[in-house]
Design an enzyme around this catalytic site. Structure first.
Site, PDB file in Angstrom:
ATOM      1  N   ASP A 292      28.755 -47.508  -3.673  1.00 59.45           N
ATOM      2  CA  ASP A 292      29.684 -46.394  -3.405  1.00 59.45           C
ATOM      3  C   ASP A 292      30.021 -46.196  -1.924  1.00 59.45           C
ATOM      4  OD1 ASP A 292      29.490 -46.035  -6.081  1.00 59.45           O
ATOM      5  OD2 ASP A 292      28.518 -44.079  -6.021  1.00 59.45           O
TER       6      ASP A 292
ATOM      7  N   THR B 165      23.944 -49.126  -2.221  1.00 60.86           N
ATOM      8  CA  THR B 165      24.780 -48.576  -3.302  1.00 60.86           C
ATOM      9  C   THR B 165      26.180 -49.116  -3.098  1.00 60.86           C
ATOM     10  OG1 THR B 165      25.951 -46.590  -4.089  1.00 60.86           O
ATOM     11  CG2 THR B 165      24.984 -46.430  -1.910  1.00 60.86           C
TER      12      THR B 165
ATOM     13  N   ASP C 156      21.520 -41.812  -2.042  1.00 60.10           N
ATOM     14  CA  ASP C 156      21.073 -40.496  -1.561  1.00 60.10           C
ATOM     15  C   ASP C 156      20.004 -39.844  -2.451  1.00 60.10           C
ATOM     16  OD1 ASP C 156      22.935 -40.116  -3.539  1.00 60.10           O
ATOM     17  OD2 ASP C 156      24.070 -38.557  -2.498  1.00 60.10           O
TER      18      ASP C 156
ATOM     19  N   GLY D 274      21.495 -46.816  -8.905  1.00 59.00           N
ATOM     20  CA  GLY D 274      22.375 -47.895  -9.373  1.00 59.00           C
ATOM     21  C   GLY D 274      22.138 -49.154  -8.544  1.00 59.00           C
TER      22      GLY D 274
ATOM     23  N   ARG E 264      31.556 -42.640  -8.116  1.00 60.89           N
ATOM     24  CA  ARG E 264      31.027 -41.305  -8.448  1.00 60.89           C
ATOM     25  C   ARG E 264      31.842 -40.193  -7.792  1.00 60.89           C
ATOM     26  NH1 ARG E 264      25.889 -40.250 -10.792  1.00 60.89           N
ATOM     27  NH2 ARG E 264      25.029 -42.160  -9.983  1.00 60.89           N
TER      28      ARG E 264
ATOM     29  N   ASP F  15      28.688 -44.183   0.079  1.00 61.84           N
ATOM     30  CA  ASP F  15      28.793 -42.735   0.321  1.00 61.84           C
ATOM     31  C   ASP F  15      27.576 -42.173   1.053  1.00 61.84           C
ATOM     32  OD1 ASP F  15      27.036 -43.228  -1.738  1.00 61.84           O
ATOM     33  OD2 ASP F  15      27.648 -41.515  -2.946  1.00 61.84           O
TER      34      ASP F  15
ATOM     35  N   ARG G  34      16.585 -44.670 -12.659  1.00 64.00           N
ATOM     36  CA  ARG G  34      16.691 -43.317 -12.103  1.00 64.00           C
ATOM     37  C   ARG G  34      15.586 -42.527 -12.811  1.00 64.00           C
ATOM     38  NH1 ARG G  34      22.064 -43.736  -9.893  1.00 64.00           N
ATOM     39  NH2 ARG G  34      23.446 -44.900 -11.233  1.00 64.00           N
TER      40      ARG G  34
END
Ligand code: F6P
Length: 328
Positions: A132, A130, A107, A15, A176, A134, A76
């Site tokens: 996120d 990203t 990741d 993303g 996510r 994360d 992706r």
């Protein structure tokens, strides 16, 4: 001894996130500074497989530090999950005399990069990009700060209409499987409740909390729901459930969606992207490989790609307590 790196490839994958362009710019300009060639690959691993690339120099990245998205585009790639796909990519890099790659992504990108490097002995360095946030091994990922600001601005606007109409709004945000965006934007925008995947507060608790808010005299409320939340209902079902159990609430749902991935990067993200990417090039030139660069306590650090893709970046659960206190 590792082979001297004379030509570095760079790509963006997964993303997209605001600040990826600032990262590309910093990779290209750092290469130019150290008299090292730089090649950009389009659409992440997919461009490496098809050999879709462009030679880049300091002028190729003019005026992009402030632009959202990624000039190299992103994807992706399913094909890169196969051994054959990775072999094609490695052959293309060898043909183009690219000695090492910088992978800007999340990741999934790092997992792919690690396997690729092990199979083909081509050094890679990951740069965490990203929204996120994360990723293990960095307190911040490129794009997260911009996404947070976008979400807070949106919720501020939703609050205006929520209070004009005495309504309850459920606002779904991205992330996510991670609640960083929800938790921090929720506190920043003064949400009454925040639902995140890391902590299932349960439906009963949500109803109790909304009932308490009403009794405390609140006439409108905002519930921020992370898309990966584990409460067992999607945001629309959740709003319906609350309407049925607390009929005095006039509930509405807003899904912020991909608006969170766009826009001009904040200064924080531009500086973060710049620092991480300079470091990434310098690590490759120093003969390092298979690492991800990160920022911990405002210092540039690195960890193995393996740790970055397997480790868990934990949220600070004290923020939930703070949110509860402040929504009294
Ligand atoms: O990883 C970034 C992210 O925006 C997540 O927050 C979200 O779940 C996902 O990507 C959406 O992916 P796509 O744009 O492929 O639908």
């Amino acid at each position: 001894m590792s082979k001297k790196v004379r030509r570095i490839g760079v790509m963006t994958s997964g993303g997209d996130s605001p600040g990826m362009n600032a990262a590309i710019r910093a990779v290209v300009r750092t290469c130019a500074y150290y008299h090292t060639d730089c090649v950009g690959y389009y659409r992440g691993f997919q461009g490496m497989i098809s050999g879709d690339s462009v030679n880049m120099n300091a002028r190729s990245v003019r005026n992009i530090v402030n632009q959202g998205g990624t000039i190299l585009q992103s994807a992706r790639s399913k094909e890169f999950l196969t051994k054959e796909g990775r072999a094609k990519a490695a052959q293309n890099l060898r043909d183009a005399k690219v000695d090492a790659m910088i992978l800007i992504g999340g990741d999934g990108t790092f997992r792919g990069g690690q396997v690729f490097s092990e199979e083909h002995d081509i050094p890679v360095i990951g740069v965490p990009g990203t929204i996120d946030n994360d990723i293990y091994g960095t307190h911040y990922t490129i794009g997260y700060d911009t996404a947070l600001n976008t979400v807070v601005e949106a919720i501020d606007k939703i609050r205006d209409t929520a209070s004009s109409h005495n309504r309850l709004f459920f606002v779904e945000v991205m992330g996510r499987d991670a609640g960083f965006i929800a938790l921090n934007s929720g506190i920043g925008a003064g949400a009454e409740e925040i639902l995140i995947p890391e902590e299932d507060l349960g439906l009963e608790r949500l109803l109790d909390s909304l009932e308490r808010s009403r009794r405390a005299g609140k006439t409108s409320s905002i519930v921020v729901v992370s898309e990966g939340d584990k409460i067992g209902k999607n945001v629309f079902e959740l709003a319906e459930y609350v309407k049925q159990n607390l009929p005095y609430y006039d509930a509405r749902v807003t899904v912020l969606g991909h608006i969170q991935r766009g826009g001009k990067p904040t200064c924080f993200d531009r500086v973060l992207a710049s620092r991480l990417s300079v470091k990434a090039v310098e690590l490759l030139l120093d003969g390092e490989k298979d690492l991800m660069v990160g920022m911990m306590n405002n210092e540039m650090q690195s960890c193995s790609l393996d740790q970055a893709s397997k480790g868990k970046h934990k949220i600070n659960k004290d923020l939930l307590r703070i949110s509860e206190i402040l929504s009294t």
